[in-house]
Design a protein around this motif. Structure first.
Motif, PDB file in Angstrom:
ATOM      1  N   GLY A 108       0.716  -1.322   0.353  1.00  0.00           N
ATOM      2  CA  GLY A 108       0.345  -0.088  -0.048  1.00  0.00           C
ATOM      3  C   GLY A 108       0.594   1.313  -0.211  1.00  0.00           C
ATOM      4  O   GLY A 108       0.248   1.823   0.025  1.00  0.00           O
ATOM      5  N   MET A 109       2.051   1.136   0.008  1.00  0.00           N
ATOM      6  CA  MET A 109       3.211   2.689   0.586  1.00  0.00           C
ATOM      7  C   MET A 109       3.469   2.673  -1.701  1.00  0.00           C
ATOM      8  O   MET A 109       3.873   1.430  -1.621  1.00  0.00           O
ATOM      9  N   ASP A 110       3.328   3.548  -2.026  1.00  0.00           N
ATOM     10  CA  ASP A 110       3.839   4.374  -3.857  1.00  0.00           C
ATOM     11  C   ASP A 110       4.959   5.275  -2.914  1.00  0.00           C
ATOM     12  O   ASP A 110       4.373   6.317  -2.318  1.00  0.00           O
ATOM     13  N   VAL A 111       5.808   5.013  -3.507  1.00  0.00           N
ATOM     14  CA  VAL A 111       7.449   5.613  -3.383  1.00  0.00           C
ATOM     15  C   VAL A 111       7.316   6.037  -5.330  1.00  0.00           C
ATOM     16  O   VAL A 111       7.781   5.685  -6.170  1.00  0.00           O
ATOM     17  N   PRO A 112       6.494   7.054  -5.726  1.00  0.00           N
ATOM     18  CA  PRO A 112       6.813   7.855  -7.090  1.00  0.00           C
ATOM     19  C   PRO A 112       7.786   8.343  -7.488  1.00  0.00           C
ATOM     20  O   PRO A 112       8.741   8.757  -7.075  1.00  0.00           O
ATOM     21  N   ALA A 113       8.451   7.809  -9.229  1.00  0.00           N
ATOM     22  CA  ALA A 113       9.497   8.026  -9.641  1.00  0.00           C
ATOM     23  C   ALA A 113       9.591   9.507 -10.245  1.00  0.00           C
ATOM     24  O   ALA A 113       8.368   9.835 -10.720  1.00  0.00           O
ATOM     25  N   VAL A 114      10.060  10.456 -10.981  1.00  0.00           N
ATOM     26  CA  VAL A 114       9.679  11.498 -11.796  1.00  0.00           C
ATOM     27  C   VAL A 114      10.823  11.220 -13.132  1.00  0.00           C
ATOM     28  O   VAL A 114      11.834  10.905 -13.448  1.00  0.00           O
ATOM     29  N   THR A 115       9.880  10.856 -14.198  1.00  0.00           N
ATOM     30  CA  THR A 115      10.618  10.570 -15.288  1.00  0.00           C
ATOM     31  C   THR A 115      11.769  11.302 -15.799  1.00  0.00           C
ATOM     32  O   THR A 115      11.403  12.718 -15.767  1.00  0.00           O
ATOM     33  N   GLN A 116      12.445  11.341 -16.202  1.00  0.00           N
ATOM     34  CA  GLN A 116      13.649  12.298 -16.741  1.00  0.00           C
ATOM     35  C   GLN A 116      13.256  11.855 -18.555  1.00  0.00           C
ATOM     36  O   GLN A 116      13.601  13.210 -19.413  1.00  0.00           O
ATOM     37  N   SER A 117      13.523  10.537 -18.807  1.00  0.00           N
ATOM     38  CA  SER A 117      13.374  10.807 -20.292  1.00  0.00           C
ATOM     39  C   SER A 117      12.892   9.302 -20.923  1.00  0.00           C
ATOM     40  O   SER A 117      13.017   8.148 -19.355  1.00  0.00           O
ATOM     41  N   VAL A 118      12.475   8.809 -21.646  1.00  0.00           N
ATOM     42  CA  VAL A 118      12.441   7.611 -22.000  1.00  0.00           C
ATOM     43  C   VAL A 118      13.092   7.290 -23.296  1.00  0.00           C
ATOM     44  O   VAL A 118      13.058   7.806 -24.729  1.00  0.00           O
ATOM     45  N   GLU A 119      14.067   6.501 -23.314  1.00  0.00           N
ATOM     46  CA  GLU A 119      15.113   6.220 -24.954  1.00  0.00           C
ATOM     47  C   GLU A 119      13.937   4.809 -25.488  1.00  0.00           C
ATOM     48  O   GLU A 119      13.448   4.353 -24.909  1.00  0.00           O
ATOM     49  N   ASN A 120      14.007   5.128 -26.761  1.00  0.00           N
ATOM     50  CA  ASN A 120      13.689   4.437 -27.353  1.00  0.00           C
ATOM     51  C   ASN A 120      11.882   4.113 -27.006  1.00  0.00           C
ATOM     52  O   ASN A 120      11.290   2.587 -27.233  1.00  0.00           O
ATOM     53  N   PRO A 121      11.151   4.740 -27.354  1.00  0.00           N
ATOM     54  CA  PRO A 121       9.724   4.490 -26.603  1.00  0.00           C
ATOM     55  C   PRO A 121       8.913   4.417 -27.618  1.00  0.00           C
ATOM     56  O   PRO A 121       9.034   4.283 -28.788  1.00  0.00           O
ATOM     57  N   GLY A 122       8.137   2.910 -27.225  1.00  0.00           N
ATOM     58  CA  GLY A 122       6.956   1.992 -27.924  1.00  0.00           C
ATOM     59  C   GLY A 122       8.196   1.130 -28.515  1.00  0.00           C
ATOM     60  O   GLY A 122       7.117   0.484 -29.191  1.00  0.00           O
ATOM     61  N   GLY A 123       8.835   1.004 -28.417  1.00  0.00           N
ATOM     62  CA  GLY A 123       9.553  -0.409 -29.050  1.00  0.00           C
ATOM     63  C   GLY A 123      10.085  -0.991 -27.743  1.00  0.00           C
ATOM     64  O   GLY A 123       9.980  -1.292 -26.239  1.00  0.00           O
ATOM     65  N   ARG A 124      10.476  -2.494 -28.627  1.00  0.00           N
ATOM     66  CA  ARG A 124      11.602  -3.198 -27.431  1.00  0.00           C
ATOM     67  C   ARG A 124      12.748  -2.318 -27.411  1.00  0.00           C
ATOM     68  O   ARG A 124      13.340  -1.840 -27.960  1.00  0.00           O
ATOM     69  N   GLY A 125      13.258  -3.236 -25.807  1.00  0.00           N
ATOM     70  CA  GLY A 125      14.565  -2.535 -25.771  1.00  0.00           C
ATOM     71  C   GLY A 125      15.063  -1.046 -25.382  1.00  0.00           C
ATOM     72  O   GLY A 125      15.505   0.391 -25.412  1.00  0.00           O
TER      73      GLY A 125
END
Length: 164
Positions: A108-125
């Motif tokens: 029940g405890m969540d520790v959210p992360a702050v997204t900086q970037s996503v490499e290869n969005p939408g794909g494998r890897g």
């Protein structure tokens, strides 16, 4: 890409006019292969369909378009952090998209992360880079890591991160 060209040709009256005046030039401008231009020019439906099938089969994103992609979380680095500290987290997996976010989860405890970037969005890897601000009062323990895409699809890596 043949699929895009046909789709544009069906919906775009200006492209239809260009194609009527100069089919070879219009197809060349669209970077269609010689085989694609020949099949379209001759109106060979079987050849066009075969070329489309080959084109679609070669696209890794074909699975994403036709089948719901399963968000897969493969690893998180580092895998530990101390209460009250900030951690730069690298999460590797498949099919993370732009706008993806991550959170540690424990009873029940969540520790959210702050997204900086996503490499290869939408794909494998795909690789998600984010910052974890570990609360000073966070329960010590082993947390699962959830990665959630904006469309609600998610993946979980059990026991991925330890807060000590």
């Amino acid at each position: 890409m043949l699929l895009h060209f046909i789709s544009d040709l069906i919906r775009n009256p200006e492209l239809q006019r260009q194609f009527s005046k100069d089919p070879d030039g219009t197809m060349s401008k669209a970077n269609l292969s010689e085989a694609q231009r020949e099949a379209l020019h001759k109106g060979q439906l079987e050849s066009v369909m075969k070329l489309l099938k080959t084109e679609l089969a070669s696209l890794e994103m074909f699975a994403v378009v036709w089948v719901k992609a399963v968000v897969q979380v493969n690893s998180a680095t580092p895998s530990t952090g101390s209460c009250g500290n900030t951690v730069q987290l690298r999460v590797a997996g498949d099919f993370f998209t732009t706008g993806t976010f991550a959170a540690l989860k424990l009873s029940g405890m969540d520790v959210p992360a702050v997204t900086q970037s996503v490499e290869n969005p939408g794909g494998r890897g795909s690789v998600l880079h984010c910052t974890l601000n570990l609360p000073a009062n966070a329960p010590i323990g082993v947390y699962d890591l959830a990665v959630v895409n904006p469309d609600g699809h998610y993946g979980i890596l059990p026991q991925a991160f330890t807060i000590d």
